[in-house]
Design an enzyme around this catalytic site. Structure first.
Site, PDB file in Angstrom:
ATOM      1  N   LYS A 112       0.819  -1.214   0.000  1.00  0.00           N
ATOM      2  CA  LYS A 112       0.000   0.000   0.000  1.00  0.00           C
ATOM      3  C   LYS A 112       0.851   1.261   0.000  1.00  0.00           C
ATOM      4  CE  LYS A 112      -4.300  -1.972   1.541  1.00  0.00           C
ATOM      5  NZ  LYS A 112      -3.972  -3.398   1.776  1.00  0.00           N
TER       6      LYS A 112
HETATM    7  C1  LIG Z   1      -4.632  -4.473   1.156  1.00  0.00           C
HETATM    8  C2  LIG Z   1      -3.870  -5.743   1.060  1.00  0.00           C
HETATM    9  C3  LIG Z   1      -4.238  -6.758   0.147  1.00  0.00           C
HETATM   10  C4  LIG Z   1      -5.488  -6.671  -0.729  1.00  0.00           C
HETATM   11  O1  LIG Z   1      -5.389  -5.691  -1.724  1.00  0.00           O
HETATM   12  P1  LIG Z   1      -6.702  -5.198  -2.521  1.00  0.00           P
HETATM   13  O2  LIG Z   1      -6.243  -4.073  -3.362  1.00  0.00           O
HETATM   14  O3  LIG Z   1      -7.676  -4.755  -1.451  1.00  0.00           O
HETATM   15  O4  LIG Z   1      -7.224  -6.336  -3.296  1.00  0.00           O
HETATM   16  C5  LIG Z   1      -3.434  -7.887   0.060  1.00  0.00           C
HETATM   17  N1  LIG Z   1      -2.350  -8.029   0.856  1.00  0.00           N
HETATM   18  C6  LIG Z   1      -1.968  -7.084   1.740  1.00  0.00           C
HETATM   19  C7  LIG Z   1      -0.767  -7.324   2.584  1.00  0.00           C
HETATM   20  C8  LIG Z   1      -2.701  -5.900   1.871  1.00  0.00           C
HETATM   21  O5  LIG Z   1      -2.315  -4.968   2.749  1.00  0.00           O
END
Ligand SMILES: *Cc1c(COP(=O)(O)O)cnc(C)c1O
Length: 465
Positions: A112
């Protein structure tokens, strides 16, 4: 570039407006009116570029007209200079045709950071120009909150309030948020669960009158277009490194809200040859069920070892539906209205089109732990539980043995030591040196009741002070 709503009746917005907008006024999500597209020759010519330079080439059309190229390039280079690996998004080979794309070298050790570090800078830039200040409010089960706080702690024009469920996030995750002592950051520990936090945020967005100075709330979850946009880059970057565009590449993506994998889909639409996109889910398998049955049905929420994928609906799937229904916003508005009161069936043509590119799998906690153990045994590589669902889904969905599959590693294993311990591999991952300080630093957060009035009163008081 103009952006339109997936439900067809909200006004089209420019980039600056779309970054501040969140949901469209008709309840839809914003998508570009038309995608830029690149030839194989162009894509090939980018092979030697640094990560931030590639980002500039790919993303410039999305911000054109809103942000001058020089300013955008500066934001990108500052953003990715903060990552702790010279390659920014390095690849690790785990089998002859299997690769892991490490997306956890940013400040908070999860993918993220790729988007939220940029979003913080974009917001500050846009708000400076408009002479405005906004309030960010978000709920987190862990990763989004820390990445958002880290991305916004230096923003002059943003105050940020992050709600997490009191005593229900991991120690590492809480400390990553609460040890940031910046004046514009507030952590609220809600006496409730993650759904309560999310409901409090949604209710606050619906009625923002508690913000007495006329400021607006801004969302930093993946309904924000800028987050999706930023994630397109690493698909192209990784594919180029393993021989695209001459050789088609597949990706397996640990998926919750469908934001990350939707960015992969866009990379394909923009010209990157992608053979297969694999939707990896945990026990929360709403997307896997759509892919197998064509029916979109809210599931019960399960708490798993991969908590950042614990969702019962997948908001960004609507962005794909919009394309599957020939960008007919009226149809999407009707479908989503039906979905408010029960399951919906996607039509056969839409599902056939989706299945040409997308496959899916679901791994429960037992399978996830086994996978972590298997990969550690076979090549000494330690996966976090989210990334493990991706590698496991790649094994299940592989079409043939010659296919090159890149699995996205979305978090560093040290963020989820408990899950790694359950996998019984005999080692425990250590937190990288640049994050060790969180275990000794002072924490700051406020515990509040699961009541909207209490939360909003607290926010108004802090903003007025
Ligand atoms: C947010 C997240 C996901 C999922 O991502 P999306 O964009 O919501 O599909 C997967 N793995 C981790 C570690 C995350 O923080």
């Amino acid at each position: 570039m103009k952006y339109v709503s997936t439900r067809g009746s909200a006004p089209a917005l420019d980039f600056e407006e779309v970054v501040l907008a969140g949901l469209a006024s008709d309840g839809g999500l914003y998508v570009p009116e038309r995608l830029p597209s690149f030839s194989k020759v162009e894509i090939e010519s980018w092979r030697e570029l640094r990560y931030d330079q590639l980002a500039e080439c790919l993303l410039e059309p999305f911000v054109a007209g809103a942000i001058p190229a020089d300013d955008f390039q500066r934001m990108l280079s500052e953003t990715y200079a903060e990552f702790r690996h010279p390659a920014v998004a390095p690849l690790v080979q785990i089998d002859k045709n299997d690769w892991v794309l490490e997306l956890f070298h940013g400040p908070t050790l999860a993918f993220k950071d790729f988007a939220l570090q940029l979003l913080g800078r974009l917001l500050d830039y846009i708000l400076d120009r408009r002479g405005e200040r906004v309030v960010i409010m978000g709920a987190t089960s862990g990763d989004t909150g820390s990445a958002a706080i880290e991305g916004c702690r230096h923003c002059h024009n943003v105050d940020i309030f992050i709600l997490h469920p009191h005593q229900r996030v991991s120690d590492v995750q809480r400390r990553q948020m609460t040890t940031v002592l910046a004046d514009n950051v507030w952590n609220i520990a809600v006496q409730g669960n993650f759904d309560d936090c999310q409901n409090l945020v949604k209710a606050s967005f619906r009625d923002q009158s508690f913000l007495q100075d006329g400021r607006k709330l801004v969302a930093v979850n993946s309904i924000n277009w800028a987050r999706i946009m930023a994630q397109i880059v690493y698909y192209v970057y990784a594919a180029l490194a393993v021989g695209a565009p001459q050789r088609p590449v597949s990706f397996s993506v640990p998926t919750g809200n469908f934001g990350d994998i939707f960015a992969g889909y866009l990379a394909g639409q923009m010209g990157l040859p992608i053979e297969q996109l694999i939707i990896a889910t945990n026990k929360n398998d709403v997307l896997h069920r759509i892919m197998t049955s064509g029916s979109y049905d809210r599931g019960d929420l399960h708490h798993t070892l991969s908590p950042s994928m614990d969702i019962s609906i997948s908001s960004n799937f609507e962005r794909l539906m919009f394309d599957l229904y020939q960008r007919d916003g009226k149809q999407i508005a009707n479908l989503m209205q039906q979905f408010d009161s029960g399951p919906i069936e996607l039509n056969a043509a839409a599902m056939a089109q989706a299945r040409e590119l997308f496959s899916s799998a679901s791994l429960d906690d037992t399978a996830t732990c086994k996978l972590i153990g298997d990969i550690y045994q076979s090549c000494g590589y330690l996966l976090d539980p989210h990334s493990a669902t991706g590698v496991g889904a790649a094994q299940q969905c592989r079409r043939d043995s010659a296919q090159t599959i890149i699995s996205l590693a979305t978090a560093h294993p040290a963020k989820f030591p408990e899950a790694v311990a359950k996998a019984n591999v005999g080692i425990s991952p250590s937190v990288p040196p640049h994050m060790q300080h969180i275990f000794t630093s002072e924490e700051r957060y406020t515990v509040l009741a699961n009541e909207r009035a209490a939360i909003n009163r607290f926010m108004a008081e802090q903003l007025g002070a």
